[in-house]
Design a protein around this motif. Structure first.
Motif, PDB file in Angstrom:
ATOM      1  N   ALA A   1      -2.999   9.786   3.396  1.00 12.93           N
ATOM      2  CA  ALA A   1      -3.615   8.789   2.507  1.00 12.93           C
ATOM      3  C   ALA A   1      -3.212   7.379   2.935  1.00 12.93           C
ATOM      4  O   ALA A   1      -4.018   6.440   2.853  1.00 12.93           O
TER       5      ALA A   1
ATOM      6  N   VAL B   1       0.461   3.227   7.370  1.00 10.03           N
ATOM      7  CA  VAL B   1      -0.583   2.243   7.057  1.00 10.03           C
ATOM      8  C   VAL B   1      -0.924   1.453   8.317  1.00 10.03           C
ATOM      9  O   VAL B   1      -2.100   1.185   8.609  1.00 10.03           O
TER      10      VAL B   1
ATOM     11  N   ILE C   1       0.846  -1.205   0.000  1.00  8.33           N
ATOM     12  CA  ILE C   1       0.000   0.000   0.000  1.00  8.33           C
ATOM     13  C   ILE C   1       0.873   1.243   0.000  1.00  8.33           C
ATOM     14  O   ILE C   1       0.643   2.201  -0.764  1.00  8.33           O
TER      15      ILE C   1
ATOM     16  N   GLU D   1      -9.054   1.527   5.859  1.00  5.73           N
ATOM     17  CA  GLU D   1     -10.030   0.861   4.996  1.00  5.73           C
ATOM     18  C   GLU D   1      -9.731  -0.628   4.837  1.00  5.73           C
ATOM     19  O   GLU D   1     -10.645  -1.460   4.850  1.00  5.73           O
ATOM     20  N   HIS D   2      -8.459  -0.981   4.696  1.00  6.82           N
ATOM     21  CA  HIS D   2      -8.096  -2.400   4.575  1.00  6.82           C
ATOM     22  C   HIS D   2      -8.435  -3.163   5.850  1.00  6.82           C
ATOM     23  O   HIS D   2      -8.941  -4.293   5.797  1.00  6.82           O
TER      24      HIS D   2
ATOM     25  N   LEU E   1       1.516   4.308  -2.933  1.00 13.40           N
ATOM     26  CA  LEU E   1       1.288   5.734  -2.653  1.00 13.40           C
ATOM     27  C   LEU E   1       2.548   6.579  -2.850  1.00 13.40           C
ATOM     28  O   LEU E   1       2.494   7.805  -2.741  1.00 13.40           O
TER      29      LEU E   1
ATOM     30  N   GLU F   1      -5.346   6.455   5.867  1.00 11.98           N
ATOM     31  CA  GLU F   1      -6.710   6.154   5.416  1.00 11.98           C
ATOM     32  C   GLU F   1      -6.779   4.789   4.737  1.00 11.98           C
ATOM     33  O   GLU F   1      -7.719   4.009   4.972  1.00 11.98           O
ATOM     34  N   ALA F   2      -5.759   4.478   3.935  1.00 13.02           N
ATOM     35  CA  ALA F   2      -5.743   3.178   3.242  1.00 13.02           C
ATOM     36  C   ALA F   2      -5.631   2.036   4.246  1.00 13.02           C
ATOM     37  O   ALA F   2      -6.303   1.002   4.108  1.00 13.02           O
TER      38      ALA F   2
END
Length: 583
Positions: free
Chosen positions: A167, A130, A117, A174-175, A121, A170-171
Motif C-alpha cells: 500500500a 513510498v 504517507i 499515486e502521489h 499507513l 501504491e501511495a
C-alpha cells in the motif's frame, strides 16, 4: 525510452537507505536488467550521510555512472551533497517532511510526503517503500513487480505487514503520478531480456568461491570491508561440515588457518589493510614452513584506521613485499565478481600446489559493490592438491630417520604429508631447517632451502594472468589497471575509440609473480601507457616499471580521495595525454 538509468537514494545512516536500494534492485534484477550498485557510507553504526547509487541497464556495466537521473532524498544533506551529479533533465524526489530547498540546478524538485504517507499507513519506517512507489511512476513501472520481493522480505512478519508495504508503494506511485501531471513514464526503461542472473557483492562471490574450492574452515576477525566473507561462511559452512571461528585478533586468525591447512583442511582468512599488517609474521610462517594459506585483503583507505569505508588500492606493495625476509608468495587480483568467484576457488589449488601463501587482493569497490552476475559455471572449478602424499605411499623410515618434508627438488616443491601419516614424521618450525625440518643454521643448507623455496614460483600456472582487450597492433594508448577500475576503463576505452584514439586495455590479474612476458610486448607496442589506480604513489605503475622497463612512456592517473574512478575522469585525463597533437 532509455536503455540505462542512474538512481540514487540518500539520507542518514540507519534510515533504511540500504534496504531501499536492495528492494529496488532485486525487483529490477528479476526483470532481467543489469545492475551495478555502490554504497557510500560512514564508519559508524547510525548517523552520518549515506547513499546508494544504482545503475540499471539493458547491457552489462561494471562502473558507477557519471551522472544521475533520479535522486531520492530523505534529508536536505542528500540534496546538497549529490545534486551536482544530476543532469539537466534529472529529478529530485524529496520527503516534504524536511521542507526541501531547491538546489542551483535545472533538475526538477518534487516534494512527496514520504514520512506522512507511511505514518498514516501504520509506521514511518515504510517511507522507503513510498519512495520506491514514486520511482515507479517516473519509470512507468507496474508496482506489481515488487509484490514478490516484498512478500519474501516481510512475509515472515505476517500478511498484514506485506499489504501495508505494498500500500505504501501504491501511495507513493499515486502521489508522484499527480505531481507529474499524468506524465507517468517520463524515464521509461527499455524492456529487459528477462533472463535470470545473480545479483551479489564481491565478498559473497569470494566466500562462494571458497566453498566451491573445497574450503571448510575460516578463522577471521571482523573488519570493514571484509566482514561479509565471514558472515556468509558462518551461514554456509556448517551444513557442509565446515567451521568458522571469530578469533580474538588477526594474528590468531592467520595462525589458526595455517594450522588447519597443516592438518589437511583447506582454510581461509580475510581482512583489510590493518589486519593484514598484523598477519604478516604469520604469512612469513606459512612461507618458511611451506604450508598452504589463502588470505583475502579487501583494501580500504589508509593508513592506520584511515578511511575504513572508502575506496583505495594502496596495499599492493605491502602484499608483495610486506613480510620480513623473503618467501614465495602469489598475489592475485580479480577484476569482476565472476573472477572473484573463480579466482578464489583457484587460489586453494595454487596454495597447495606451490605450498605457499596466496593473497587475493580485492578493494572496497569490488568487495562491497553489488552487481549483476551471469550464472556461475561450477564445472569450471577443479580440486588439485599438488604433491600431497596419500596414506601408505611413503617410504619406510629406518631408525631415527625422519621424513624429508622439505626435500630439495628440481621444481622447488617438496612432497607434503598431513599429521599422523605412517612414516611421515618430521619437524615443523619457523626457524631455518634442513630437509627433515630439523633446525639448521648451516650456510650451505640455508642457501639450498632458500633457493628451493624461491624456485617454485618462477613459473606459476595461472590461466589468465592478464585480461586483454587489444584490438590494435600499435595502439596510441595502452590503459592498464587492476581490480575494480576495470569497469571505468572499459567505458573510457569506448569513448576514446570513438574520438579516433587507438586504445588497448590490459587488466593485470596476477600481480606476483608479475606476468612480465605478457605485459612487455603490450607496453612496447604502445606509443603511450597510462596506469589507473586508487593510490597516491602509483604502486602498480612502479611494479610495472620494475618488471617491464619502458619508464619514459608510462604515465599514472591516480585518485585517492576515497571515491572510485568515474568513467569520465579516466576519459578526460587520458585525452590530456594527447593535447600536444600526438594523435
Amino acid at each position: 525510452m532509455i536503455n540505462q538509468l542512474s538512481w540514487k537514494v540518500g539520507g542518514q545512516q540507519g534510515e533504511g537507505i540500504e534496504s531501499t536500494g536492495e528492494i529496488f534492485c532485486i525487483a529490477l534484477n528479476r526483470l532481467g536488467y543489469y545492475l551495478y550498485g555502490y554504497r557510500h557510507f560512514s564508519s559508524r553504526i547510525k548517523g552520518g550521510h549515506t547513499n546508494n547509487k544504482i545503475r540499471v541497464s539493458t547491457t552489462q556495466n561494471r562502473s558507477i555512472s557519471d551522472d544521475l537521473d533520479i535522486l531520492i532524498a530523505f534529508d536536505q544533506e542528500t540534496i546538497d551533497v549529490n545534486y551536482e551529479e544530476l543532469h539537466d533533465n534529472g529529478i529530485i524526489i524529496a520527503d516534504s517532511k524536511f521542507k526541501p530547498v531547491p538546489p542551483d540546478t535545472k533538475a526538477v524538485l518534487v516534494s512527496i510526503p514520504f514520512t506522512e504517507i507511511a505514518a498514516d499507513l501504520g509506521t514511518s519506517l515504510m517511507k522507503n517503500m513510498v519512495a520506491i512507489g514514486s520511482t515507479c511512476a517516473v519509470l512507468g513501472m507496474n508496482i506489481d513487480v515488487f509484490s514478490g520481493v516484498v512478500n519474501e522480505i516481510f512475509g515472515r512478519k505476517g500478511e498484514e505487514i506485506v499489504k501495508k508495504n505494498m500500500a505504501a508503494i501504491e501511495a507513493g506511485y499515486e502521489h508522484m503520478k499527480e505531481a507529474l501531471a499524468g506524465d507517468v513514464g517520463k524515464m521509461m526503461l527499455e524492456e529487459a531480456d528477462g533472463k535470470k542472473r545473480m545479483f551479489m557483492i564481491g565478498n559473497d562471490a569470494i566466500a562462494l568461491g571458497a566453498i566451491a574450492g573445497g574450503c571448510r574452515f575460516m578463522a577471521a576477525y571482523p573488519i570493514t570491508p571484509a566482514s561479509e566473507i565471514m558472515e556468509y561462511l558462518i551461514k554456509k559452512l556448517p551444513p557442509l561440515g565446515g567451521t568458522v571461528i571469530q578469533t580474538e585478533d588477526e594474528i590468531a586468525a592467520a595462525t589458526m588457518a595455517i594450522g588447519a591447512n597443516y592438518g589437511g583442511v583447506r582454510a581461509i582468512t580475510a581482512s583489510a589493510g590493518p589486519g593484514l599488517s598484523l598477519k604478516m609474521e604469520a604469512i612469513g610462517l606459512s612461507g618458511i614452513t611451506e604450508t598452504p594459506l589463502v588470505i583475502v585483503d579487501t583494501q580500504r583507505g589508509g593508513p592506520s584506521t584511515g578511511l575504513p569505508t572508502k575506496q583505495e588500492q594502496s596495499d599492493l606493495m605491502a602484499m608483495i613485499y610486506g613480510t620480513h625476509g623473503e618467501i614465495p608468495k602469489i598475489v592475485m587480483a580479480p577484476s569482476t565478481v565472476e573472477e572473484a568467484f573463480y579466482d578464489t576457488a583457484e587460489a586453494f589449488n595454487l596454495a597447495e600446489e606451490y605450498q605457499c601463501p596466496v593473497i587475493i587482493l580485492s578493494d572496497l569497490q569490488l568487495s562491497l559493490g553489488k552487481q549483476t552476475v551471469e550464472p556461475l559455471d561450477y564445472g569450471r572449478v577443479e580440486i588439485r592438491r599438488g604433491k600431497l602424499q596419500q596414506q601408505g605411499t611413503l617410504p619406510v623410515l629406518e631408525g631415527n630417520e625422519y621424513y624429508k618434508r622439505y626435500e630439495v627438488t628440481e621444481d622447488g616443491i617438496s612432497p607434503r604429508v598431513v599429521p599422523g601419516m605412517f612414516n611421515g614424521i618430521h619437524h615443523v618450525t619457523g626457524v631455518e631447517h634442513d630437509e627433515s625440518g630439523k633446525p639448521s643454521e648451516s650456510a650451505v643448507n640455508r642457501k639450498s632451502q632458500m633457493d628451493k623455496r624461491m624456485r617454485k614460483i618462477k613459473k606459476i600456472s595461472f590461466k589468465t594472468p592478464v585480461y586483454k582487450n587489444t584490438p590494435h597492433l600499435e595502439p596510441d594508448l595502452l590503459i592498464i589497471g587492476f581490480i575494480s577500475t576495470r569497469g571505468g576503463i572499459e567505458e573510457a576505452f569506448g569513448r576514446l575509440e570513438a574520438d579516433g584514439v587507438k586504445v588497448n586495455h590490459a587488466h593485470i590479474r596476477l600481480l606476483h609473480p608479475f606476468p612480465a612476458d605478457e605485459m612487455f610486448p603490450l607496453v612496447q607496442s604502445a606509443k603511450k601507457v597510462v596506469v589507473i589506480e586508487n593510490n597516491a604513489t602509483g604502486q602498480l605503475a612502479n611494479i610495472l616499471k620494475m618488471n617491464v622497463g619502458q619508464i619514459n612512456k608510462i604515465n599514472s592517473i591516480l585518485k585517492y580521495d576515497g571515491n572510485p574512478f568515474l568513467p569520465h575522469e579516466i576519459y578526460a585525463q587520458c585525452k590530456e595525454l594527447f593535447t600536444d597533437g600526438d594523435v
